[in-house]
Write a protein that holds these residues in place. Structure first.
Motif, PDB file in Angstrom:
ATOM      1  N   CYS A  90      -8.630  -7.697  -4.355  1.00 52.38           N
ATOM      2  CA  CYS A  90      -7.908  -8.903  -4.253  1.00 52.38           C
ATOM      3  C   CYS A  90      -6.435  -8.822  -4.839  1.00 52.38           C
ATOM      4  CB  CYS A  90      -8.545 -10.255  -5.029  1.00 52.38           C
ATOM      5  SG  CYS A  90      -9.846 -10.685  -4.002  1.00 52.38           S
ATOM      6  N   GLY A  91      -6.566  -8.059  -5.957  1.00 53.50           N
ATOM      7  CA  GLY A  91      -4.890  -8.024  -6.528  1.00 53.50           C
ATOM      8  C   GLY A  91      -4.207  -7.091  -5.975  1.00 53.50           C
ATOM      9  N   TYR A  92      -4.649  -5.864  -5.318  1.00 53.79           N
ATOM     10  CA  TYR A  92      -3.951  -4.902  -4.564  1.00 53.79           C
ATOM     11  C   TYR A  92      -3.413  -5.510  -3.235  1.00 53.79           C
ATOM     12  CZ  TYR A  92      -2.300  -0.616  -2.355  1.00 53.79           C
ATOM     13  OH  TYR A  92      -2.037   0.604  -1.562  1.00 53.79           O
ATOM     14  N   GLY A  93      -4.365  -6.367  -2.440  1.00 54.14           N
ATOM     15  CA  GLY A  93      -4.134  -7.155  -1.361  1.00 54.14           C
ATOM     16  C   GLY A  93      -3.019  -8.092  -1.626  1.00 54.14           C
ATOM     17  N   PHE A  94      -3.312  -9.107  -2.593  1.00 53.32           N
ATOM     18  CA  PHE A  94      -2.381 -10.062  -2.853  1.00 53.32           C
ATOM     19  C   PHE A  94      -0.760  -9.338  -3.115  1.00 53.32           C
ATOM     20  CE2 PHE A  94      -5.780 -13.063  -3.708  1.00 53.32           C
ATOM     21  CZ  PHE A  94      -5.393 -13.912  -2.356  1.00 53.32           C
ATOM     22  N   ASP A  95      -0.934  -8.368  -3.825  1.00 57.54           N
ATOM     23  CA  ASP A  95       0.357  -7.623  -4.343  1.00 57.54           C
ATOM     24  C   ASP A  95       1.167  -7.134  -2.666  1.00 57.54           C
ATOM     25  OD1 ASP A  95       2.432  -6.721  -5.678  1.00 57.54           O
ATOM     26  OD2 ASP A  95       1.328  -4.595  -5.631  1.00 57.54           O
ATOM     27  N   ALA A  96       0.342  -6.634  -1.964  1.00 57.96           N
ATOM     28  CA  ALA A  96       0.698  -6.236  -0.523  1.00 57.96           C
ATOM     29  C   ALA A  96       1.324  -7.478   0.270  1.00 57.96           C
ATOM     30  CB  ALA A  96      -0.317  -5.403   0.211  1.00 57.96           C
ATOM     31  N   LEU A  97       0.557  -8.356   0.347  1.00 53.26           N
ATOM     32  CA  LEU A  97       0.928  -9.812   1.065  1.00 53.26           C
ATOM     33  C   LEU A  97       2.101 -10.408   0.456  1.00 53.26           C
ATOM     34  CD1 LEU A  97      -0.019 -11.757   2.916  1.00 53.26           C
ATOM     35  CD2 LEU A  97      -1.102 -13.322   1.082  1.00 53.26           C
ATOM     36  N   MET A  98       2.518 -10.291  -0.873  1.00 54.14           N
ATOM     37  CA  MET A  98       3.645 -10.715  -1.452  1.00 54.14           C
ATOM     38  C   MET A  98       4.903 -10.031  -1.038  1.00 54.14           C
ATOM     39  SD  MET A  98       3.171 -13.810  -2.986  1.00 54.14           S
ATOM     40  CE  MET A  98       1.769 -14.191  -1.952  1.00 54.14           C
ATOM     41  N   HIS A  99       4.528  -8.912  -1.164  1.00 51.32           N
ATOM     42  CA  HIS A  99       5.657  -7.849  -0.623  1.00 51.32           C
ATOM     43  C   HIS A  99       6.168  -8.212   0.878  1.00 51.32           C
ATOM     44  CE1 HIS A  99       5.239  -5.289  -4.236  1.00 51.32           C
ATOM     45  NE2 HIS A  99       6.180  -4.860  -3.792  1.00 51.32           N
ATOM     46  N   LYS A 100       5.133  -8.378   1.758  1.00 56.21           N
ATOM     47  CA  LYS A 100       5.309  -8.822   3.216  1.00 56.21           C
ATOM     48  C   LYS A 100       5.879  -9.890   3.318  1.00 56.21           C
ATOM     49  CE  LYS A 100       3.774  -8.418   7.661  1.00 56.21           C
ATOM     50  NZ  LYS A 100       4.468  -7.469   8.453  1.00 56.21           N
ATOM     51  N   MET A 101       5.418 -11.134   2.611  1.00 55.34           N
ATOM     52  CA  MET A 101       6.073 -12.345   2.769  1.00 55.34           C
ATOM     53  C   MET A 101       7.581 -12.500   2.093  1.00 55.34           C
ATOM     54  SD  MET A 101       3.022 -14.802   1.276  1.00 55.34           S
ATOM     55  CE  MET A 101       3.993 -16.361   1.318  1.00 55.34           C
ATOM     56  N   ARG A 102       7.765 -11.529   1.195  1.00 59.91           N
ATOM     57  CA  ARG A 102       9.288 -11.478   0.738  1.00 59.91           C
ATOM     58  C   ARG A 102      10.098 -10.660   1.387  1.00 59.91           C
ATOM     59  NH1 ARG A 102       9.493 -11.025  -5.338  1.00 59.91           N
ATOM     60  NH2 ARG A 102      11.375 -11.814  -5.158  1.00 59.91           N
TER      61      ARG A 102
ATOM     62  N   LYS B  70       9.663  -3.825   0.916  1.00 61.14           N
ATOM     63  CA  LYS B  70       9.018  -2.747   1.252  1.00 61.14           C
ATOM     64  C   LYS B  70       7.862  -2.492   0.352  1.00 61.14           C
ATOM     65  CE  LYS B  70       9.317   2.241   2.111  1.00 61.14           C
ATOM     66  NZ  LYS B  70       8.592   3.034   1.471  1.00 61.14           N
ATOM     67  N   PHE B  71       6.654  -2.438   0.810  1.00 55.15           N
ATOM     68  CA  PHE B  71       5.238  -2.173   0.022  1.00 55.15           C
ATOM     69  C   PHE B  71       5.064  -0.525   0.027  1.00 55.15           C
ATOM     70  CE2 PHE B  71       0.747  -1.783  -0.601  1.00 55.15           C
ATOM     71  CZ  PHE B  71       0.727  -2.322  -1.753  1.00 55.15           C
ATOM     72  N   ASP B  72       5.163   0.079  -1.240  1.00 46.63           N
ATOM     73  CA  ASP B  72       4.584   1.264  -1.450  1.00 46.63           C
ATOM     74  C   ASP B  72       3.073   1.360  -1.740  1.00 46.63           C
ATOM     75  OD1 ASP B  72       4.372   3.892  -1.797  1.00 46.63           O
ATOM     76  OD2 ASP B  72       5.662   4.031  -3.583  1.00 46.63           O
ATOM     77  N   PRO B  73       2.365   1.706  -0.803  1.00 44.59           N
ATOM     78  CA  PRO B  73       0.917   2.038  -1.191  1.00 44.59           C
ATOM     79  C   PRO B  73       0.473   2.820  -2.521  1.00 44.59           C
ATOM     80  CG  PRO B  73       1.541   2.995   0.837  1.00 44.59           C
ATOM     81  CD  PRO B  73       2.644   2.638   0.435  1.00 44.59           C
TER      82      PRO B  73
END
Length: 87
Positions: A47-59, A62-65
Protein backbone atom coordinates in the motif's frame (compact mmCIF):
# COMPACT_ATOMS: atom_id res chain seq x y z
CA UNK A 1 19.64 10.93 -13.17
CA UNK A 2 21.45 7.79 -14.29
CA UNK A 3 21.21 4.69 -12.12
CA UNK A 4 24.98 4.33 -12.04
CA UNK A 5 25.67 7.84 -10.79
CA UNK A 6 26.89 8.23 -7.19
CA UNK A 7 24.09 10.69 -6.44
CA UNK A 8 21.48 8.12 -7.49
CA UNK A 9 23.06 5.43 -5.31
CA UNK A 10 23.34 7.85 -2.38
CA UNK A 11 19.65 8.73 -2.67
CA UNK A 12 18.04 5.29 -3.08
CA UNK A 13 20.47 2.84 -1.51
CA UNK A 14 19.56 3.72 2.12
CA UNK A 15 15.93 2.72 1.46
CA UNK A 16 17.03 -0.71 0.29
CA UNK A 17 19.30 -1.03 3.33
CA UNK A 18 16.45 -0.08 5.65
CA UNK A 19 14.21 -2.78 4.18
CA UNK A 20 16.99 -5.35 4.52
CA UNK A 21 17.57 -4.26 8.13
CA UNK A 22 13.88 -4.84 8.92
CA UNK A 23 13.89 -8.44 7.66
CA UNK A 24 15.17 -9.95 10.96
CA UNK A 25 12.40 -8.12 12.82
CA UNK A 26 9.77 -9.53 10.49
CA UNK A 27 11.29 -12.99 10.81
CA UNK A 28 11.16 -12.82 14.61
CA UNK A 29 7.57 -11.59 14.45
CA UNK A 30 6.76 -14.61 12.29
CA UNK A 31 8.45 -17.01 14.69
CA UNK A 32 6.74 -15.62 17.77
CA UNK A 33 3.31 -14.64 16.39
CA UNK A 34 2.73 -16.61 13.20
CA UNK A 35 1.81 -15.35 9.76
CA UNK A 36 -0.35 -12.38 10.81
CA UNK A 37 2.52 -9.85 11.32
CA UNK A 38 4.13 -10.88 8.03
CA UNK A 39 0.86 -10.31 6.20
CA UNK A 40 0.44 -6.95 7.92
CA UNK A 41 3.92 -5.88 6.82
CA UNK A 42 3.37 -7.13 3.26
CA UNK A 43 0.03 -5.34 2.90
CA UNK A 44 1.40 -2.16 4.40
CA UNK A 45 4.51 -2.18 2.18
CA UNK A 46 2.44 -2.76 -0.95
CA UNK A 47 0.00 0.00 0.00
CA UNK A 48 2.79 2.45 0.83
CA UNK A 49 4.58 1.79 -2.45
CA UNK A 50 1.32 1.88 -4.42
CA UNK A 51 0.12 5.12 -2.90
CA UNK A 52 3.54 6.68 -3.51
CA UNK A 53 3.25 5.75 -7.20
CA UNK A 54 -0.35 7.00 -7.30
CA UNK A 55 0.57 10.37 -5.80
CA UNK A 56 3.38 10.79 -8.33
CA UNK A 57 0.89 10.06 -11.13
CA UNK A 58 -1.72 12.46 -9.71
CA UNK A 59 0.84 15.24 -9.41
CA UNK A 60 2.16 14.55 -12.94
CA UNK A 61 5.60 13.72 -11.61
CA UNK A 62 7.89 11.00 -12.94
CA UNK A 63 7.86 7.95 -10.67
CA UNK A 64 11.09 6.01 -10.30
CA UNK A 65 10.36 2.36 -9.44
CA UNK A 66 13.69 2.12 -7.61
CA UNK A 67 12.53 4.72 -5.09
CA UNK A 68 11.59 2.52 -2.12
CA UNK A 69 10.76 5.29 0.33
CA UNK A 70 7.05 4.43 0.21
CA UNK A 71 7.84 0.79 0.96
CA UNK A 72 10.02 1.78 3.92
CA UNK A 73 7.26 4.01 5.26
CA UNK A 74 4.79 1.15 4.93
CA UNK A 75 7.12 -1.28 6.69
CA UNK A 76 7.74 1.13 9.57
CA UNK A 77 4.01 1.77 9.89
CA UNK A 78 3.28 -1.96 10.04
CA UNK A 79 5.95 -2.53 12.67
CA UNK A 80 4.40 0.12 14.88
CA UNK A 81 1.15 -1.87 15.04
CA UNK A 82 0.69 -4.74 17.49
CA UNK A 83 0.99 -8.28 16.16
CA UNK A 84 -2.65 -8.94 16.93
CA UNK A 85 -3.89 -6.17 14.66
CA UNK A 86 -7.12 -7.05 12.85
CA UNK A 87 -7.32 -6.73 9.10
Amino acid sequence: MERTSPLYMQRFYPCKEALIAMLPLVLMAYVSNGLRPVLAVAISVLCGYGFDALMHKMRSMKFDPMDLSGAVTGAVFAMLMPASVSF
